[in-house]
Write a protein that holds these residues in place. Structure first.
Motif, mmCIF file in Angstrom:
data_model
loop_
_atom_site.group_PDB
_atom_site.id
_atom_site.type_symbol
_atom_site.label_atom_id
_atom_site.label_comp_id
_atom_site.label_asym_id
_atom_site.label_seq_id
_atom_site.Cartn_x
_atom_site.Cartn_y
_atom_site.Cartn_z
ATOM 1 N N VAL A 1 28.283 89.657 -2.748
ATOM 2 C CA VAL A 1 27.882 88.578 -3.657
ATOM 3 C C VAL A 1 28.606 87.268 -3.308
ATOM 4 O O VAL A 1 28.065 86.195 -3.511
ATOM 5 C CB VAL A 1 28.164 88.990 -5.125
ATOM 6 N N VAL A 2 29.807 87.389 -2.741
ATOM 7 C CA VAL A 2 30.555 86.156 -2.468
ATOM 8 C C VAL A 2 30.551 85.760 -0.992
ATOM 9 O O VAL A 2 30.864 84.619 -0.666
ATOM 10 C CB VAL A 2 32.021 86.260 -2.964
ATOM 11 N N ARG B 1 25.992 88.192 4.233
ATOM 12 C CA ARG B 1 25.908 89.579 4.719
ATOM 13 C C ARG B 1 26.443 89.711 6.140
ATOM 14 O O ARG B 1 27.115 90.682 6.490
ATOM 15 C CB ARG B 1 24.452 90.072 4.680
ATOM 16 N N ARG C 1 19.381 91.416 -8.131
ATOM 17 C CA ARG C 1 19.852 91.718 -6.776
ATOM 18 C C ARG C 1 19.210 90.786 -5.759
ATOM 19 O O ARG C 1 19.852 90.409 -4.777
ATOM 20 C CB ARG C 1 19.563 93.185 -6.441
ATOM 21 N N LEU D 1 21.014 87.499 -6.021
ATOM 22 C CA LEU D 1 22.367 87.547 -5.478
ATOM 23 C C LEU D 1 22.390 87.816 -3.974
ATOM 24 O O LEU D 1 23.453 87.851 -3.359
ATOM 25 C CB LEU D 1 23.172 88.653 -6.188
ATOM 26 N N LEU E 1 21.510 90.621 -2.586
ATOM 27 C CA LEU E 1 21.827 92.022 -2.302
ATOM 28 C C LEU E 1 20.618 92.773 -1.764
ATOM 29 O O LEU E 1 20.762 93.792 -1.087
ATOM 30 C CB LEU E 1 22.356 92.719 -3.562
ATOM 31 N N LYS F 1 26.424 81.355 -2.300
ATOM 32 C CA LYS F 1 27.348 82.380 -2.796
ATOM 33 C C LYS F 1 28.676 81.783 -3.251
ATOM 34 O O LYS F 1 29.370 82.388 -4.073
ATOM 35 C CB LYS F 1 27.562 83.454 -1.721
#
Lengths: 489, 293
Positions: free
Chosen positions: A323-324, A327, B48, B51, B53, B76
């Motif tokens: 989330v921070v 990826r 998700r 965010l 994800l 982010k």
């Protein structure tokens, strides 16, 4: 995976067993009957059996394929690395796979939260008996396959027996008393290896039997109490391994420090490998020592990415990181830390140890091959871990993929080399060619992991199959080139 | 100023099926917006996707006017998240978790961290493995708010917490998070406990089957739906001529129904029918959710 596909996997792994003669065929028929019954019937028993077959499909079929690998020697080229691999594989894996085949389905149930239903159900005892019976038939079948092969040495035969007996003795104790998680499973799976290998290699069957008895006492009396107190949640007691890891981790920034601490089990496993190596080497088993060290280091190498990704996902610490941070940054952070720990713990330190012992590992080419092998296990582990399966599943998948992948590549390489007209040699040019094949495999595995984690493709399985196919094509191409460019031996 | 959240035609498809089917959602800065829905309605998948994800199968997800997949790092840096089951490394203490979380951020409000720790009475030396669920949620909230984000995403944050911890949590979210710069601090919350957030949310979206079936401001919704009860001297009329959102309930001389945006017309009609007493009451958000879902 659908029920019909599960049945096909079982049938495919059982067919060679059925064709291998009446000794092996009888238990195979029983398992086959269970597969057919589960696929066709609609009773509660069939439903339960279908679930058990689904849970056991990966370790079970892998066990049967590996323990039956002795039969493959008849159809493979009878020299060089292929024959060596075929001869050694079932004996080595028979120390580890039977336990995994029995216990992995239970870990799967624990990780999915379905295990509680066993203890709450009035039919729990029967369901557990069915679960154990299926696992036990697989172990017995595996043993029949191994014993029907030509044993390269009596010690190996006893070791394989030890692995199978220990698996049967361990499963119920572990099921009822141990913490059902990946690391606990790792401990139980590896213990036969630690106990039986040195004694087996050093002295033959008598001490092996004594070790089995001792291990049985430990499993039945001591271990349950220890795991109940939470003392053996890790491969070694956390109280031993954690302070050391923390001491090293304090020197790094918090983010790297956390990643390094996650990797502590890798270093513990590699350290155990070094201890096993030293024990074997200084007790006169100099030939067996590098093999024991290699296996434990390879295990540690495949465990490293599983801890970085799968364990992190299980603990719930991966998503807050995602989330921070982007990826790609998370992937690089975890993969590079894991690779660094792997190369240090499973590469540099063991090689330095072998170098100090003046064994074959001291030569530059052997050291290079060792590092490539560790990177191969690490990369395959990475590709199977990034999607957040449990550690145990990620490791079994990694080992299945690594062994089968390496086997298929070596086989394709050898067959193409032979077909092109050159006998399979053992010169350094061949080693170099195989290194190219493994480098390509490592690259593809990392690429698959990157794509699965960062880009999240809709069909990761298709991507993995594509990469595997590509690596086989490369193995064939390099094999052909190698045969054309090298002088025949 | 760009909306904090701008989702257009979002589709999230998993191998087993579609979780979100063409959702559009806009939340302006400084608002507290809630996602309501039954289990499997697509709330968590939507969060998700916001965010980063999960990658959206199609559609556009923008936070602060930036596409979340193309400007991942910038987005982010301005977002924080409190999941329903926060996870921490079990060997870390509360102090180490906070140090770890701060190390991942470019901004960290130490004074706010200290204030929240005192408020929640969290022991800095306690290992996270010894924390209760409520304490873990509180620690996750400290990690989220101390990062000074512009968007705070809460996924079922109060489920499984006792009433006292729930109240502390909500006070911290609204009082502390939005205190500094309320015009910029946006909250997106997904919850089943709608009554908990009754006086907190400015707007909400009801999801059903992966689609938004109702998206509105809370005050507008309360004004739009009205429950009317009328008593008559004789038997109540058999039907109601205006649009109702629930079957009419008639018991002897009492008539009850809920109208959709026609409250005044309904009152006039009831008076004309000879009603001796009329009670009108606004619906709670939970009742509106039950009507829409």
């Amino acid at each position: 995976m659908t029920a019909s596909r599960v049945s096909w996997w079982w049938l495919l792994s059982l067919l060679p067993v059925l064709a291998a003669g009446p000794t092996r065929a009888l238990p195979a028929v029983l398992v086959l009957g269970a597969v057919v019954f589960a696929a066709r019937a609609s009773s509660p028993l069939a439903l339960r059996l279908r679930k058990e077959l689904r849970l056991a499909v990966l370790p079970g079929t892998l066990l049967l394929v590996c323990s039956g690998a002795g039969a493959w020697a008849e159809v493979l080229p009878a020299s060089g690395a292929v024959a060596g691999l075929v001869e050694t594989l079932p004996w080595v894996l028979s120390l580890v796979l039977p336990t995994a085949a029995l216990l992995l389905p239970m870990v799967a149930e624990y990780e999915r939260g379905t295990l509680t239903s066993f203890f709450l159900s009035p039919l729990g005892a029967r369901a557990f008996a069915e679960k154990f019976a299926l696992g036990a038939s697989l172990v017995v079948l595996s043993w029949l396959q191994v014993s029907a092969s030509d044993a390269p040495a009596p010690e190996l035969w006893w070791l394989a027996l030890g692995g199978h007996v220990l698996a049967l003795a361990t499963a119920p104790t572990w099921f009822f008393f141990a913490r059902k998680e990946g690391t606990s499973l790792g401990l139980v799976t590896l213990t036969p290896f630690f106990v039986a290998t040195p004694i087996g290699f050093l002295a033959g069957r008598g001490p092996v039997l004594a070790a089995l008895a001792l291990y049985g006492v430990v499993m039945l009396a001591v271990l349950p109490k220890a795991v109940r107190r939470g003392a053996l949640g890790l491969p070694l007691d956390e109280a031993l391994s954690l302070p050391g890891a923390r001491w090293a981790a304090r020197l790094a920034p918090p983010v790297i420090s956390a990643e390094l601490t996650v990797q502590r089990d890798v270093l513990v496993l590699a350290l155990l490998g070094c201890v096993a190596f030293a024990g074997l080497f200084f007790n006169g088993a100099a030939q067996a020592a590098p093999m024991a060290l290699f296996l434990l280091c390879a295990l540690a190498a495949s465990l490293s990415p599983a801890l970085a990704f799968s364990e992190s996902a299980r603990l719930g610490t991966l998503e807050p990181l995602l989330v921070v941070l982007p990826r790609g940054a998370v992937f690089r952070l975890k993969a590079l830390t894991s690779l660094g720990v792997t190369l240090l713990g499973c590469g540099v330190v063991p090689l330095a140890l072998m170098g100090a012992s003046e064994l074959e590992g001291a030569s530059v080419i052997a050291a290079f091959s060792w590092l490539v092998a560790m990177a191969f296990f690490w990369a395959v582990g990475l590709a199977t871990s990034v999607h957040g399966a449990g550690v145990a599943f990620a490791m079994v998948s990694a080992w299945a993929a690594a062994f089968l992948g390496a086997f298929v590549q070596v086989l394709v390489f050898a067959l193409v080399s032979l077909a092109v007209g050159s006998a399979l040699g053992s010169g350094h040019s061949r080693d170099g060619a195989m290194a190219v094949v493994f480098f390509v495999s490592i690259g593809l595995a990392v690429l698959v992991a990157w794509r699965r984690f960062v880009h999240q493709p809709a069909a990761p399985a298709r991507l993995a199959v594509l990469a595997a196919g590509l690596s086989v094509v490369v193995a064939a191409a390099v094999g052909a080139l190698s045969a054309l460019t090298s002088p025949a031996s | 100023m760009s909306p904090t959240i701008d989702v257009q035609d979002l589709v999230v498809r998993y191998p087993r099926g579609e979780a979100v089917k063409g959702l559009s959602l806009t939340v302006e800065p400084g608002r507290c917006h809630a996602l309501f829905g039954r289990n499997g309605a697509g709330k968590t998948s939507t969060l998700r996707a916001l965010l980063g994800l999960v990658r959206p199968t199609s559609g556009q997800v923008k936070l602060f006017g930036l596409d979340v997949t193309q400007h991942e790092a910038e987005v982010k840096a301005r977002v924080a998240w409190v999941p329903d089951a926060p996870g921490f490394h079990p060997w870390m203490t509360v102090a180490e978790v906070l140090g770890y979380a701060a190390a991942l951020r470019t901004r960290w409000n130490l004074a706010l961290q200290e204030h929240l720790l005192t408020r929640f009475e969290l022991d800095l030396s306690a290992p996270t493995s010894a924390l209760s669920k409520g304490q873990k949620t509180q620690l996750a909230l400290v990690c989220a708010i101390a990062a000074d984000p512009e968007l705070l995403v809460l996924d079922e944050p109060t489920s499984g917490l006792d009433p006292l911890v729930r109240r502390q949590f909500l006070e911290a979210v609204i009082g502390v998070f939005q205190e500094g710069d309320p015009a910029k601090k946006t909250i997106l919350v997904s919850t089943h406990l709608i009554s908990e957030f009754e006086g907190v949310v400015d707007g909400f979206t009801v999801l059903s089957g992966g689609r938004a079936v109702l998206s509105t401001e809370a005050d507008v919704a309360r004004a739009r739906y009205c429950r009317l009860r009328a008593w008559f001297d004789v038997d109540a009329p058999l039907g109601v001529p205006m649009k109702t959102v629930k079957p009419v309930s008639r018991e002897g001389r009492m008539l009850e129904f809920i109208v959709d945006a026609e409250t005044d017309a309904a009152r006039g009609w009831l008076t004309a029918q000879g009603a001796v007493r009329i009670d009108a009451s606004a619906l709670s958000l939970e009742e509106i959710f039950l009507l829409a879902a």
